[in-house]
Design an enzyme around this catalytic site. Sequence first.
Site, short mmCIF file in Angstrom:
data_model
loop_
_atom_site.label_atom_id
_atom_site.label_comp_id
_atom_site.label_asym_id
_atom_site.label_seq_id
_atom_site.Cartn_x
_atom_site.Cartn_y
_atom_site.Cartn_z
N LYS A 55 10.54 24.20 53.54
CA LYS A 55 9.09 24.37 53.65
C LYS A 55 8.53 24.00 52.04
O LYS A 55 9.16 23.73 51.14
CB LYS A 55 8.80 25.95 53.65
N ASP B 275 1.23 23.61 58.53
CA ASP B 275 1.08 25.13 58.53
C ASP B 275 -0.15 25.57 58.29
O ASP B 275 -1.04 25.04 58.36
CB ASP B 275 2.39 25.53 57.37
P1 NDP Z 1 -4.32 28.09 60.47
O1 NDP Z 1 -4.61 27.69 59.15
O2 NDP Z 1 -4.56 27.49 61.46
O3 NDP Z 1 -4.87 29.64 60.66
C1 NDP Z 1 -4.41 30.71 59.89
C2 NDP Z 1 -5.31 32.05 60.30
O4 NDP Z 1 -4.82 33.18 59.60
C3 NDP Z 1 -6.65 31.88 60.08
O5 NDP Z 1 -7.39 32.67 60.91
C4 NDP Z 1 -6.97 32.50 58.75
O6 NDP Z 1 -8.17 32.99 58.26
C5 NDP Z 1 -5.91 33.63 58.78
N1 NDP Z 1 -5.34 33.95 57.66
C6 NDP Z 1 -4.79 33.19 56.51
N2 NDP Z 1 -4.17 33.55 55.65
C7 NDP Z 1 -4.63 35.21 55.66
C8 NDP Z 1 -4.64 36.11 54.88
N3 NDP Z 1 -3.78 36.00 53.74
N4 NDP Z 1 -4.89 37.35 55.26
C9 NDP Z 1 -5.50 37.45 56.89
N5 NDP Z 1 -5.55 36.25 57.53
C10 NDP Z 1 -5.11 35.27 57.29
O7 NDP Z 1 -2.73 28.46 60.28
P2 NDP Z 1 -1.82 28.63 61.62
O8 NDP Z 1 -2.33 28.96 62.66
O9 NDP Z 1 -0.95 27.08 61.88
O10 NDP Z 1 -0.55 29.46 61.06
C11 NDP Z 1 -0.74 30.96 61.38
C12 NDP Z 1 0.74 31.46 60.92
O11 NDP Z 1 1.62 30.90 61.99
C13 NDP Z 1 1.39 31.39 59.74
O12 NDP Z 1 2.16 32.42 59.39
C14 NDP Z 1 2.41 30.22 60.07
O13 NDP Z 1 3.33 30.04 58.99
C15 NDP Z 1 2.86 30.50 61.48
N6 NDP Z 1 3.16 29.22 62.26
C16 NDP Z 1 2.60 28.09 62.47
C17 NDP Z 1 3.17 26.98 63.07
C18 NDP Z 1 2.13 26.01 63.22
O14 NDP Z 1 2.74 25.01 64.17
N7 NDP Z 1 1.17 25.55 62.96
C19 NDP Z 1 4.38 27.17 63.55
C20 NDP Z 1 5.15 28.38 63.26
C21 NDP Z 1 4.54 29.45 62.50
P3 NDP Z 1 -8.98 32.06 57.51
O15 NDP Z 1 -9.93 31.30 58.36
O16 NDP Z 1 -10.01 33.25 57.04
O17 NDP Z 1 -8.52 31.55 56.42
#
Ligand code: NDP
Length: 449
Positions: free
Chosen positions: A128, A168
């Site tokens: 990561k 991510d």
């Molecule tokens: P994105 O950046 O596309 O979206 C993240 C979302 O979570 C946004 O809505 C964001 O809100 C919100 N968010 C981020 N940080 C916080 C926080 N501290 N508190 C509350 N809300 C928060 O990321 P992904 O959708 O790619 O990833 C989301 C999760 O899924 C993570 O845990 C990631 O590790 C996991 N994941 C992702 C994969 C992928 O393929 N993308 C694969 C496997 C796991 P805002 O817009 O306000 O920042």
Amino acid sequence: MLKSSYLQRIYDQTLARDPDQPEFHQAVMEFLESIDLVIDQHPQYEQCGLLERFVEPERVISFRVPWVDDQGKVQVNRGYRVQFNSAIGPYKGGLRFHPTVNLSILKFLGFEQILKNSLTGLPMGGAKGGSDFDPKGKSDAEVMRFCQSFMTELSRHIGQFVDVPAGDINVGAREIGYLYGQYRRMRNSVDAGVLTGKGLSFGGSLVRTEATGYGLCYLTQEMLKCMKGDSFEGKTVAISGSGNVAIFACQKAMELGGKVVAMSDSTGYIHDPDGIKLDVVKSIKLERRGRIQEYADQVPGSSYTKGFQGIWTIPCDIALPCATQNEIDGKIARIIIANGTIAVAEGANMPCRPEAIEAFIQAGVLFAPAKAANAGGVATSGLEMCQNSARYSWSFEEVDQKLKDIMINIFHNAYDTSVRYGVPGNLLVGANLAAFDKVADAMMAQGII
Ligand code: NDP
């Protein structure tokens, strides 16, 4: 307290070595608690120092990322890559750009990634990386200059047979495009297999964008079917986050007959009792990079409330936390249980704290842990690597079917393992043990390295 003195020693050493890494400690403890059930059957692990090696990354790289903002001012961020374990394949795992990024978070994510990647059945090790850079409010040109500087250093440490990063939080198609462009320029090589999540015109795979969210729903559907004789059909669903994972989980949950009534971002959540209009969310989040609050201004009958954790007060049959780590603690878990939720499946990495997981399992709520439930993203990255190696691309339907098969296999692997070790239906233990088995075998076979 762990039953095995060997495992307790591993945990104590982990705490003593890096006392300021709480997220990493949490991930290690969650894993050790599962291994505690079977460690007596494997005395060779202690003889070979297997777990001492397993909890220590093979390599941690930290570097300066200087870039120039639109005002001409020099900014300096910190970049990292944690290359945790390559016993079963090249390091593989995403890059996160977020102000909260530090070594504790990247080590927890890299550690989880080892086990997740093993579960996919594909030959991928765990890693990561990322930076404390915050793309929010930055212009495209600033994001590009940051990505170019980040990749200038990272390019020395990656390669299709070495380490293959992906996206991510805050690293999506735009960032991967800039990162890949800089890699190609520095290496003078069209080495598409070095990054996944690429655009379709330069080696990306169909379904990669949708894969984590779709995969989450495929696994949840199989869990509902096999453990409860049920499905998404007619269920209300709440999904935290409104990023890549949340949006495509919403799309698939609706396709499978569910009604998604709530979504969120880091500042608050929306509730739409008639069912979320996903095209509105997509236009706010994917096209304009706006705030979820705008949804309530556009859709009559919906409401917005400040505070992202409040989403879990909305009653739902199925809860899909898809935002970030540790968003559901014991108190929120009790609200979810009291609201009659039948299943919780983790789209984000480690969104549920240990006491929340314990509460779900005790209450008989079906629980799918992240390393199984969100493995669809990295699995499809693995499929992207296959296509890049073969200089070929598969159709949407072909990749989607492979993704579905992988998620169904992951569920059965975790479930069958939970039965074999006397904790039927405990998918957390099942996933940890099934995943570790393969990595442990590979590490034992390759000697003390
Ligand atoms: P994105 O950046 O596309 O979206 C993240 C979302 O979570 C946004 O809505 C964001 O809100 C919100 N968010 C981020 N940080 C916080 C926080 N501290 N508190 C509350 N809300 C928060 O990321 P992904 O959708 O790619 O990833 C989301 C999760 O899924 C993570 O845990 C990631 O590790 C996991 N994941 C992702 C994969 C992928 O393929 N993308 C694969 C496997 C796991 P805002 O817009 O306000 O920042």
